[in-house]
Design a protein around this motif. Sequence first.
Motif, mmCIF file in Angstrom:
data_model
loop_
_atom_site.group_PDB
_atom_site.id
_atom_site.type_symbol
_atom_site.label_atom_id
_atom_site.label_comp_id
_atom_site.label_asym_id
_atom_site.label_seq_id
_atom_site.Cartn_x
_atom_site.Cartn_y
_atom_site.Cartn_z
ATOM 1 N N PRO B 64 -35.664 33.333 -108.018
ATOM 2 C CA PRO B 64 -36.650 33.630 -109.071
ATOM 3 C C PRO B 64 -36.038 34.487 -110.174
ATOM 4 N N GLU B 65 -36.392 34.191 -111.396
ATOM 5 C CA GLU B 65 -35.813 34.882 -112.548
ATOM 6 C C GLU B 65 -36.082 36.381 -112.506
ATOM 7 N N ASP B 66 -37.271 36.774 -112.038
ATOM 8 C CA ASP B 66 -37.577 38.209 -112.012
ATOM 9 C C ASP B 66 -36.649 38.938 -111.043
ATOM 10 N N LEU B 67 -36.296 38.275 -109.951
ATOM 11 C CA LEU B 67 -35.384 38.884 -108.981
ATOM 12 C C LEU B 67 -33.969 38.968 -109.549
ATOM 13 N N ILE B 68 -33.559 37.929 -110.270
ATOM 14 C CA ILE B 68 -32.242 37.940 -110.923
ATOM 15 C C ILE B 68 -32.144 39.132 -111.862
ATOM 16 N N GLN B 69 -33.155 39.306 -112.688
ATOM 17 C CA GLN B 69 -33.140 40.401 -113.678
ATOM 18 C C GLN B 69 -33.182 41.766 -112.984
ATOM 19 N N LYS B 70 -33.923 41.830 -111.884
ATOM 20 C CA LYS B 70 -34.002 43.088 -111.125
ATOM 21 C C LYS B 70 -32.625 43.460 -110.568
ATOM 22 N N ILE B 71 -31.925 42.438 -110.037
ATOM 23 C CA ILE B 71 -30.599 42.672 -109.465
ATOM 24 C C ILE B 71 -29.622 43.114 -110.546
ATOM 25 N N LEU B 72 -29.651 42.442 -111.694
ATOM 26 C CA LEU B 72 -28.722 42.789 -112.780
ATOM 27 C C LEU B 72 -29.035 44.185 -113.332
ATOM 28 N N ALA B 73 -30.323 44.511 -113.406
ATOM 29 C CA ALA B 73 -30.718 45.833 -113.906
ATOM 30 C C ALA B 73 -30.253 46.926 -112.940
ATOM 31 N N GLU B 74 -30.388 46.645 -111.641
ATOM 32 C CA GLU B 74 -29.974 47.629 -110.644
ATOM 33 C C GLU B 74 -28.467 47.833 -110.688
ATOM 34 N N ARG B 75 -27.753 46.744 -110.902
ATOM 35 C CA ARG B 75 -26.304 46.846 -110.993
ATOM 36 C C ARG B 75 -25.903 47.687 -112.201
ATOM 37 N N SER B 76 -26.599 47.499 -113.335
ATOM 38 C CA SER B 76 -26.304 48.294 -114.540
ATOM 39 C C SER B 76 -26.556 49.772 -114.276
ATOM 40 N N ARG B 77 -27.677 50.060 -113.614
ATOM 41 C CA ARG B 77 -28.025 51.460 -113.287
ATOM 42 C C ARG B 77 -26.959 52.054 -112.382
ATOM 43 N N ASP B 78 -26.536 51.273 -111.405
ATOM 44 C CA ASP B 78 -25.544 51.723 -110.433
ATOM 45 C C ASP B 78 -24.222 52.030 -111.140
ATOM 46 N N GLN B 79 -23.866 51.191 -112.090
ATOM 47 C CA GLN B 79 -22.611 51.397 -112.828
ATOM 48 C C GLN B 79 -22.668 52.656 -113.664
ATOM 49 N N ARG B 80 -23.831 52.909 -114.295
ATOM 50 C CA ARG B 80 -23.969 54.094 -115.150
ATOM 51 C C ARG B 80 -23.851 55.369 -114.321
ATOM 52 N N MET B 81 -24.354 55.287 -113.060
ATOM 53 C CA MET B 81 -24.346 56.486 -112.213
ATOM 54 C C MET B 81 -22.948 56.762 -111.648
#
Lengths: 200, 82
Positions: B64-81
């Motif tokens: 599902p697209e919403d799950l894809i976006q959630k995963i990519l957003a979490e990865r971005s957050r993880d990278q920033r931290m």
Amino acid sequence: MQETIALGDSALVTALRAGDDAAFETVVRDYGARMLAVAERLLSQHEDARDAVQEAFLLAFRSLDSFDGRSQLSTWLHRIVVNASLMKLRSKRRRPEQSIEDLLPRFQADGHHANRISRWGRSGSETAEQNEAQTLVREKIASLPESYRIVLLLRDIEELDAETVAQMLEITTGALKVRLHRARQALRTLLDPIFGNPFR
Amino acid sequence: MTCRDATELIADYVEGHLPFRRRLSLRLHLALCRSCRNYFDSYRKTIQASRRALDEQPSPAPLPEDLIQKILAERSRDQRMN
């Protein structure tokens, strides 16, 4: 949304390690569906399966250095999502598991089968009958006690080797072997009314 | 060998892990015991049926697209931290 790119495994992993955003999106789009299907087999709740896939990708992205390229990327991701699903199962508070004893074969004092064992004869040659049978088989697998269902899924369906599964479940290979055998016996008992022929 | 003994050997037998002498004893028992022949046959078919039932499920739907976006957003957050 960035365009996804088609790359071989090693080029994709190189791009991932370099932090390439398009590569990350490619991996999620290319492998995510299959990973969700695996998680859904192991976890009965759809939301839990989604959580496990999300966790699996996060774990994968954090541990790219541990991917040594000896297996395919899909195999590596498969192991990660299986582990993430098992972690999810462990984290949930569950009711005490039902006993499997009633589903195991019974024997008389002299070691003979206590019940009549009929030959399975239904071929399910018609497509409709096959589809119905497969639906019933999936239902019966889902009804097994969880620790037995998981072992059956990991060994017979996901076809992970015994050492890997034993490690994932934190049990010995001997205990795994016993549990798998009992799981198959229990499933056989559940399938007997479907496939057995009482007249043979 | 009793039926109980034979039943305990199925898993090793179907996976080809039974030592020669045990395999021979088991085959002799199966030749003489119809109940165990039927049990072994159905045990094998149980494994085949479970593989077919889950392998032949329709191809999984796209993530599902919403799950894809959630995963990519979490990865971005993880990278920033990190």
